[in-house]
Scaffold this motif. Structure first.
Motif, PDB file in Angstrom:
ATOM      1  N   UNK A 123       0.882  -1.019   0.039  1.00  0.00           N
ATOM      2  CA  UNK A 123      -0.061  -0.088   0.030  1.00  0.00           C
ATOM      3  C   UNK A 123       1.023   1.372  -0.086  1.00  0.00           C
ATOM      4  N   UNK A 124       0.407   2.445  -0.130  1.00  0.00           N
ATOM      5  CA  UNK A 124       1.026   3.691   0.068  1.00  0.00           C
ATOM      6  C   UNK A 124       1.545   4.110   1.294  1.00  0.00           C
ATOM      7  N   UNK A 125       2.798   4.268   1.319  1.00  0.00           N
ATOM      8  CA  UNK A 125       3.072   4.552   2.809  1.00  0.00           C
ATOM      9  C   UNK A 125       3.812   6.070   2.890  1.00  0.00           C
ATOM     10  N   UNK A 126       3.560   6.679   3.623  1.00  0.00           N
ATOM     11  CA  UNK A 126       3.831   8.230   3.536  1.00  0.00           C
ATOM     12  C   UNK A 126       5.333   8.484   3.605  1.00  0.00           C
ATOM     13  N   UNK A 127       5.780   9.672   3.180  1.00  0.00           N
ATOM     14  CA  UNK A 127       7.054  10.078   3.279  1.00  0.00           C
ATOM     15  C   UNK A 127       7.825  10.140   4.368  1.00  0.00           C
ATOM     16  N   UNK A 128       6.878  10.368   5.463  1.00  0.00           N
ATOM     17  CA  UNK A 128       7.089  10.706   6.900  1.00  0.00           C
ATOM     18  C   UNK A 128       7.603   9.471   7.286  1.00  0.00           C
ATOM     19  N   UNK A 129       6.917   8.274   7.258  1.00  0.00           N
ATOM     20  CA  UNK A 129       7.180   6.804   7.606  1.00  0.00           C
ATOM     21  C   UNK A 129       8.466   6.292   6.727  1.00  0.00           C
ATOM     22  N   UNK A 130       8.469   6.594   5.433  1.00  0.00           N
ATOM     23  CA  UNK A 130       9.569   6.008   4.800  1.00  0.00           C
ATOM     24  C   UNK A 130      10.911   6.831   5.183  1.00  0.00           C
ATOM     25  N   UNK A 131      10.690   7.884   5.599  1.00  0.00           N
ATOM     26  CA  UNK A 131      12.124   8.493   6.128  1.00  0.00           C
ATOM     27  C   UNK A 131      13.021   7.735   7.194  1.00  0.00           C
ATOM     28  N   UNK A 132      12.344   6.882   7.637  1.00  0.00           N
ATOM     29  CA  UNK A 132      13.175   5.845   8.542  1.00  0.00           C
ATOM     30  C   UNK A 132      14.158   5.184   7.755  1.00  0.00           C
ATOM     31  N   UNK A 133      13.601   4.376   6.640  1.00  0.00           N
ATOM     32  CA  UNK A 133      14.101   3.558   5.872  1.00  0.00           C
ATOM     33  C   UNK A 133      15.115   4.365   5.074  1.00  0.00           C
ATOM     34  N   UNK A 134      14.775   5.630   4.615  1.00  0.00           N
ATOM     35  CA  UNK A 134      15.455   6.316   3.799  1.00  0.00           C
ATOM     36  C   UNK A 134      16.853   6.825   4.397  1.00  0.00           C
ATOM     37  N   UNK A 135      16.759   7.066   5.874  1.00  0.00           N
ATOM     38  CA  UNK A 135      17.965   7.614   6.583  1.00  0.00           C
ATOM     39  C   UNK A 135      18.852   6.264   6.872  1.00  0.00           C
ATOM     40  N   UNK A 136      17.941   5.361   7.184  1.00  0.00           N
ATOM     41  CA  UNK A 136      18.809   4.154   7.657  1.00  0.00           C
ATOM     42  C   UNK A 136      19.781   3.234   6.696  1.00  0.00           C
ATOM     43  N   UNK A 137      18.984   2.940   5.645  1.00  0.00           N
ATOM     44  CA  UNK A 137      19.525   1.931   4.771  1.00  0.00           C
ATOM     45  C   UNK A 137      20.749   2.467   3.969  1.00  0.00           C
ATOM     46  N   UNK A 138      20.983   3.606   3.666  1.00  0.00           N
ATOM     47  CA  UNK A 138      22.111   4.059   2.956  1.00  0.00           C
ATOM     48  C   UNK A 138      23.539   3.929   4.072  1.00  0.00           C
ATOM     49  N   UNK A 139      23.138   4.393   5.286  1.00  0.00           N
ATOM     50  CA  UNK A 139      24.202   4.265   6.228  1.00  0.00           C
ATOM     51  C   UNK A 139      24.605   2.613   6.494  1.00  0.00           C
ATOM     52  N   UNK A 140      23.575   1.836   6.689  1.00  0.00           N
ATOM     53  CA  UNK A 140      23.654   0.228   6.826  1.00  0.00           C
ATOM     54  C   UNK A 140      24.415  -0.203   5.567  1.00  0.00           C
ATOM     55  N   UNK A 141      24.173  -0.043   4.141  1.00  0.00           N
ATOM     56  CA  UNK A 141      24.923  -0.510   3.337  1.00  0.00           C
ATOM     57  C   UNK A 141      26.259  -0.005   3.107  1.00  0.00           C
TER      58      UNK A 141
END
Lengths: 176, 104
Positions: A123-141
């Protein structure tokens, strides 16, 4: 390719797709993605535990042993592809946001491998909620890459973004 | 790393990244919509962005979707910016934002 009945990957659309090139063998990247001794070093201290067969359990534990992510294996092609449900164990999160899928794809690219991480939702997920993954994944990778290439992971201080915590709270989802 | 800087050194390509930042996972048609660029030019720019690993494409059903990949920019940040006190830079960016807001 085998799939679970409950989760049809076709119903999920990637919201976040990140790619990184790593100078390591596919075997090493696969190990780093699936073994706790590696994940503790690059994934904010979290230990991955995965039973590598379709329907097998996938969990991530915080350094104190608490269950942070729970899920199961949806697709598993050793050294090539791993798809799991990746649900954060915060109260009401799964009911409100639906399941999250995380897929890792490993492709040889000359002397290096291309690792692609997809975070998908049904389903559509808001940018606010996606900001968690957008912040976390680049650092993890980035940290995973550095660990495999130098033997030493990057220590990146990470906090969940305020806007994500606020959005979750608004939806009635419990956060630590 | 050279490829990343070269790819970013072009206003059209930065505009395409901005569009993907605003809405991720677009098709070529969606990306071309409303842009003052030919389809061929957009395709060429997307190819350069993809070669620099700033854009990732994937097939979703019949569509080819384009996603922004900030990982190389994150790595640039880790290598050159974090060392030089990100906290102060963040404070300066915020100051700039506040000052410019007042001018509006």
């Amino acid at each position: 390719m085998s799939k679970r009945n409950e989760i049809d990957v076709k119903n999920f659309k990637p919201a976040i797709v990140y790619t990184i090139y790593i100078a390591a063998a596919p075997e090493k990247v696969w190990e780093a993605l699936t073994q706790a001794e590696f994940s503790r070093k690059y994934f904010s201290g979290q230990a991955v535990e995965v039973d590598l067969r379709v329907g097998g359990a996938f969990v991530m534990r915080t350094p104190d042993g608490a269950l942070h992510i729970s899920g199961e294996v949806i697709e598993c092609e050793p050294l090539k592809k791993l798809t799991v449900t990746f649900n954060v164990n915060w109260p009401a999160l799964l009911e409100k946001l639906g399941p999250t899928l995380v897929t890792y794809e490993i492709e040889p690219a000359g002397d290096v491998v291309k690792l692609t991480m997809l975070q998908s939702h049904d389903r559509e997920i808001s940018d606010d909620i996606l900001s968690g993954g957008r912040t976390g994944w680049p650092a993890i990778l980035s940290s995973l890459k550095t660990l495999l290439e130098t033997g030493q992971a990057l220590t990146i201080q990470m906090q969940p973004p305020e806007r994500m915590l606020a959005a979750l709270k608004e939806l009635g989802i419990g956060t630590p | 790393m050279d490829e990343v800087f070269k790819a970013l050194a072009d206003a059209s390509r930065r505009a395409l990244l901005d569009r993907l930042h605003a809405r991720n996972g677009q098709t070529l048609n969606e990306l071309c919509d409303g842009l003052d660029m030919t389809r061929q030019a957009v395709t060429k720019h997307l190819g350069i962005l993809e070669a620099a690993n700033l854009v990732t494409t994937l097939r979703h059903g019949r569509e080819k979707l384009h996603y922004i990949n900030p990982v190389p920019i994150h790595q640039i940040g880790e290598r050159w910016i974090k060392k030089f006190e990100r906290g102060k830079l963040a404070a300066l960016s915020e100051l700039k934002r506040q000052l410019e807001k007042r001018d509006e």
